[in-house]
Write an enzyme that holds these catalytic residues in place. Sequence first.
Site, PDB file in Angstrom:
ATOM      1  N   HIS A   1      36.478  37.225  41.210  1.00 43.80           N
ATOM      2  CA  HIS A   1      36.741  38.268  41.865  1.00 43.80           C
ATOM      3  C   HIS A   1      36.409  38.252  43.384  1.00 43.80           C
ATOM      4  CE1 HIS A   1      37.321  42.630  42.254  1.00 43.80           C
ATOM      5  NE2 HIS A   1      36.042  42.674  43.014  1.00 43.80           N
TER       6      HIS A   1
ATOM      7  N   ASP B   1      40.109  38.465  35.862  1.00 42.37           N
ATOM      8  CA  ASP B   1      39.096  39.255  36.826  1.00 42.37           C
ATOM      9  C   ASP B   1      38.229  40.153  35.923  1.00 42.37           C
ATOM     10  OD1 ASP B   1      37.687  40.734  38.860  1.00 42.37           O
ATOM     11  OD2 ASP B   1      39.402  40.699  40.212  1.00 42.37           O
TER      12      ASP B   1
ATOM     13  N   SER C   1      38.722  44.183  46.730  1.00 44.06           N
ATOM     14  CA  SER C   1      38.197  44.972  45.759  1.00 44.06           C
ATOM     15  C   SER C   1      38.516  46.345  45.818  1.00 44.06           C
ATOM     16  CB  SER C   1      36.700  44.773  45.274  1.00 44.06           C
ATOM     17  OG  SER C   1      36.090  45.220  43.974  1.00 44.06           O
TER      18      SER C   1
END
Length: 442
Positions: free
Chosen positions: A420, A392, A153
Amino acid sequence: MGGTVPTGAKLTRYRQPGLVLTDHHFEVPLDHSDPGGERIELFAREVVAPGKEEKELPWLLYLEGGPGFGARRPFGATDWVKRAVQDYRVLLLDQRGTGRSSPADRQTLPMRGDAQAQADYLARFRADAIVQDCEWIRPRLTGGAPWAVLGQSFGGFCAVHYLSTAPEALRTALITGGLPSLDADADEVYRAAYPRVVRKNAAHYARYPQDAATARRIAAHLREHPAELPGGYRFTVEAFQSLGILLGGSGGSHRLHYLLEHSFVRTPAGPHLSDAFLEGARSVLSHAANPLYALLQEAIYAQDGSATGWAAQRVRAEFPEFDADRALESDEPVLFTGEMVYPWMLDADPALRPLRETAELLAGRTGWAPLYDPRRLAANEVPTAAAVYHDDMYVDTGHALDTARTIGGLRTWVTDEFEHDGVRAGGPQVLDRLIALAHGTI
């Protein structure tokens, strides 16, 4: 390469099932343009497979998502760590201001001075400073050898910055759910995000249609009777909607459903929101453990020198379907929002209230420097692989694929098998595939 410790650093080695762990402490410049100036402390945890403690292994640096989250704490050789220690000596870095690194929160930031001094301090906590921290640490651990990086991320955003500024330091770059847009500003990021959140709401209500009536009942109750969560968080309709942050993770829809299903309890005074529900909501919404997430959420998208100015709140007005009052006055569902940070949170959350002026100054700050270099990325020669999760909720798939096409040699794995957090929820599978992609074995 067996975990060299900097002079003066503390060293603690211990074991978990399948792992040998070593704690590292580093002092790094607060401002890397002034290496002789003020220092802050960083904490990192080295993990390696038993019997490999003294072997010459390549290093894998793990950069957690966020911003504002410390590296995940391992519970033995599980999920992606189990795969990583087959080949690597892993470094789990608590990025500046997080975990056991020098903290930055309502308790410590007042030591910096007034709100302006605090905002100036936190302006040095973006991906550029994090990568400079990594480059300060790397020669002290590897003797100068390049290392691999795994970015989850926001950690992937940091990895792309690494590729933009110091690719010679990397032997491999692995990115999961973290390919940022190279040029979108915060408004564009959220303008792309809200439709994804609408789709996650639709999928949730299709899975749990009974939740639509429950959500309307809770929102209607809160409109008339705003509540307070344990610890003092002001629980309004908008705060209730922000529980939708759960919808972007594996199992998040189920977590939200089980939270909603015991939302009310009968009392002598009539139905009230249950203590169990309010405590569950607090555990999702509070920023006590990660205030930098709220303070720097929009700053990670700032690149063109302009202020972000609470982009998520501004852009939300373009999507009236998120208006709970409108939903309650019609037969539309009450929609949950996503990971967006809104200015009302500064008043709602006790962990953020003392930092309200600091947050406002960061939202109004101009002069943010670019984070990515498209020309250098196009010339990339570092073996790079990225998992891109279909639809996502947190990172736009279209933006991610545009960036993937820009980075030279990058190989993508686009999948709808995971959300995610696939690198954690998918066990060793996600990392194993990315390593194979980067090494060209598949």
